[in-house]
Design a protein around this motif. Structure first.
Motif, PDB file in Angstrom:
ATOM      1  N   ASP A   3       0.823  -1.213   0.000  1.00  0.00           N
ATOM      2  CA  ASP A   3       0.000   0.000   0.000  1.00  0.00           C
ATOM      3  C   ASP A   3       0.855   1.260   0.000  1.00  0.00           C
ATOM      4  O   ASP A   3       0.568   2.221  -0.717  1.00  0.00           O
ATOM      5  N   LYS A   4       1.910   1.274   0.827  1.00  0.00           N
ATOM      6  CA  LYS A   4       2.777   2.454   0.906  1.00  0.00           C
ATOM      7  C   LYS A   4       3.479   2.717  -0.422  1.00  0.00           C
ATOM      8  O   LYS A   4       3.722   3.874  -0.789  1.00  0.00           O
ATOM      9  N   ALA A   5       3.815   1.663  -1.142  1.00  0.00           N
ATOM     10  CA  ALA A   5       4.571   1.819  -2.380  1.00  0.00           C
ATOM     11  C   ALA A   5       3.687   2.077  -3.595  1.00  0.00           C
ATOM     12  O   ALA A   5       4.032   2.899  -4.457  1.00  0.00           O
ATOM     13  N   TYR A   6       2.529   1.393  -3.680  1.00  0.00           N
ATOM     14  CA  TYR A   6       1.770   1.442  -4.931  1.00  0.00           C
ATOM     15  C   TYR A   6       0.279   1.771  -4.794  1.00  0.00           C
ATOM     16  O   TYR A   6      -0.396   1.953  -5.799  1.00  0.00           O
ATOM     17  N   GLU A   7      -0.241   1.848  -3.574  1.00  0.00           N
ATOM     18  CA  GLU A   7      -1.666   2.182  -3.419  1.00  0.00           C
ATOM     19  C   GLU A   7      -1.839   3.691  -3.198  1.00  0.00           C
ATOM     20  O   GLU A   7      -2.434   4.388  -4.004  1.00  0.00           O
ATOM     21  N   GLU A   8      -1.318   4.191  -2.066  1.00  0.00           N
ATOM     22  CA  GLU A   8      -1.436   5.605  -1.724  1.00  0.00           C
ATOM     23  C   GLU A   8      -0.172   6.061  -1.038  1.00  0.00           C
ATOM     24  O   GLU A   8       0.382   5.342  -0.207  1.00  0.00           O
ATOM     25  N   ASP A   9       0.295   7.289  -1.379  1.00  0.00           N
ATOM     26  CA  ASP A   9       1.468   7.794  -0.682  1.00  0.00           C
ATOM     27  C   ASP A   9       1.039   8.490   0.604  1.00  0.00           C
ATOM     28  O   ASP A   9      -0.145   8.480   0.974  1.00  0.00           O
ATOM     29  N   GLY A  10       2.001   9.099   1.316  1.00  0.00           N
ATOM     30  CA  GLY A  10       1.696   9.714   2.600  1.00  0.00           C
ATOM     31  C   GLY A  10       0.751  10.888   2.517  1.00  0.00           C
ATOM     32  O   GLY A  10       0.176  11.307   3.537  1.00  0.00           O
ATOM     33  N   LEU A  11       0.560  11.453   1.313  1.00  0.00           N
ATOM     34  CA  LEU A  11      -0.355  12.580   1.133  1.00  0.00           C
ATOM     35  C   LEU A  11      -1.686  12.148   0.549  1.00  0.00           C
ATOM     36  O   LEU A  11      -2.516  12.972   0.162  1.00  0.00           O
ATOM     37  N   GLY A  12      -1.923  10.833   0.478  1.00  0.00           N
ATOM     38  CA  GLY A  12      -3.192  10.333  -0.025  1.00  0.00           C
ATOM     39  C   GLY A  12      -3.305  10.293  -1.539  1.00  0.00           C
ATOM     40  O   GLY A  12      -4.402  10.091  -2.077  1.00  0.00           O
TER      41      GLY A  12
END
Length: 318
Positions: free
Chosen positions: A209-218
């Protein structure tokens, strides 16, 4: 002038025979026995006027239970001449507040004779692992990782994890942001779980998820994950400890998708709290073969491993 006590291992007076990690602003839960990582890069000592930071367990003067603050008094003599009846004294307070919260290391204020913090001296043998561009040093978790050619160690990241990544960035496929073809991070496992297989199997979805779903800013920088496939799930030895890894191939809404891996193994320092190493490689990226994940994994070393200088990455190509 302010001199904060630097991050490092300091004696835990509430637990004789152990040291506790001070991260520069607060005490952490990490402890170790002195000498457990004797070859680790030496931490600069706390300023001489302050002494080591006080610990959560530390009592008042004399070791009593009154909860009072320990006080050290540093007297400064002006101009080298003793003037009877006139002296300037500065007090530095160490200890804990009434609620038992560890106090942050005291800082020195302006004075005629300021106390300067010790500075590290360069070794004639060359740069240590912290300065070596081919080695990533994670002192808190007691490991080093090799840095492949064409990769870098960024000074800061969004989640403050120890990180290496490919030097060149590119426009993300599905959002106005910069992406990197390859990223590897290290972090401490949270929540008290110690079984490495359970942790790896639980962490892989977060890594994806962190890499390919959503980054830290959504932002859905790759259009989100549409499916995944398990490529590998196995036990292995990492840095002399038995660990476990899970690797996925993910398909994304935009772009070529990629590969993610969660690798978990016990730390070689302190109580052996598990370390999580997350990998994220774009699929089909030039010079980024999937085998590089295995090469980096084999290059992970305990901090201060004299046989390899803590893990040497100079010979690792893209």
């Amino acid at each position: 002038m302010s001199h904060a006590t630097p991050p490092g291992w300091y004696p835990d007076t509430g637990a004789p025979g152990l040291e506790r990690w001070w991260d520069g602003t607060a005490w952490t839960a990490h402890t170790r026995r002195p000498g457990a990582a004797q070859a680790a890069p030496e931490q600069p000592p706390a300023p001489a006027a302050f002494g080591p930071p006080s610990l959560p367990h530390q009592r008042g003067p004399g070791g009593g239970s009154g909860g009072g603050n320990r006080t050290r008094i540093l007297a400064f003599t002006l101009s080298g001449v003793l003037v009877v009846g006139a002296a300037v004294a500065g007090a530095v307070l160490l200890g804990r507040d009434e609620g038992g919260t560890p106090a942050a290391p005291a800082t020195a204020t302006s004075s005629p004779a300021p106390v300067t913090a010790p500075t590290a001296t360069a070794s004639s043998a060359g740069p240590g692992p912290d300065e070596d561009p081919t080695v990533l040093v994670d002192q808190l978790n007691g490991v080093t990782l090799p840095v492949p050619q064409g990769w870098e160690k960024p000074e800061s990241t969004s989640d403050d994890a120890a990180t290496i990544r490919t030097e060149q960035s590119y426009d993300c496929p599905s959002a106005a942001a910069f992406c990197y073809h390859g990223t590897v991070t290290t972090r401490t496992a949270r929540g008290g779980e110690s079984d490495v297989r359970t942790l790896a199997e639980a962490d892989i979805a977060t890594a994806a998820d962190k890499a390919y779903e959503e980054d830290g800013l959504g932002r859905r920088t790759h259009g989100g994950i549409t499916s995944h496939r398990v490529l590998k799930a196995q036990e292995l030895t990492v840095a002399g400890r038995t660990g476990y890894l899970v690797r996925w191939k993910v398909t994304t809404g935009k772009g070529p998708g990629g590969y993610v891996q969660s690798l978990v193994f016990p730390s070689s320092v302190g109580a052996g709290t598990p370390v999580i190493v997350r990998f994220a490689f774009d699929a089909g990226a030039p010079g980024l073969p999937l085998s590089l994940m295995d090469t980096i994994t084999r290059g992970i070393r305990p901090l201060g491993d004299s046989a390899t200088s803590g893990g040497v990455g100079a010979s690792i190509g893209p």
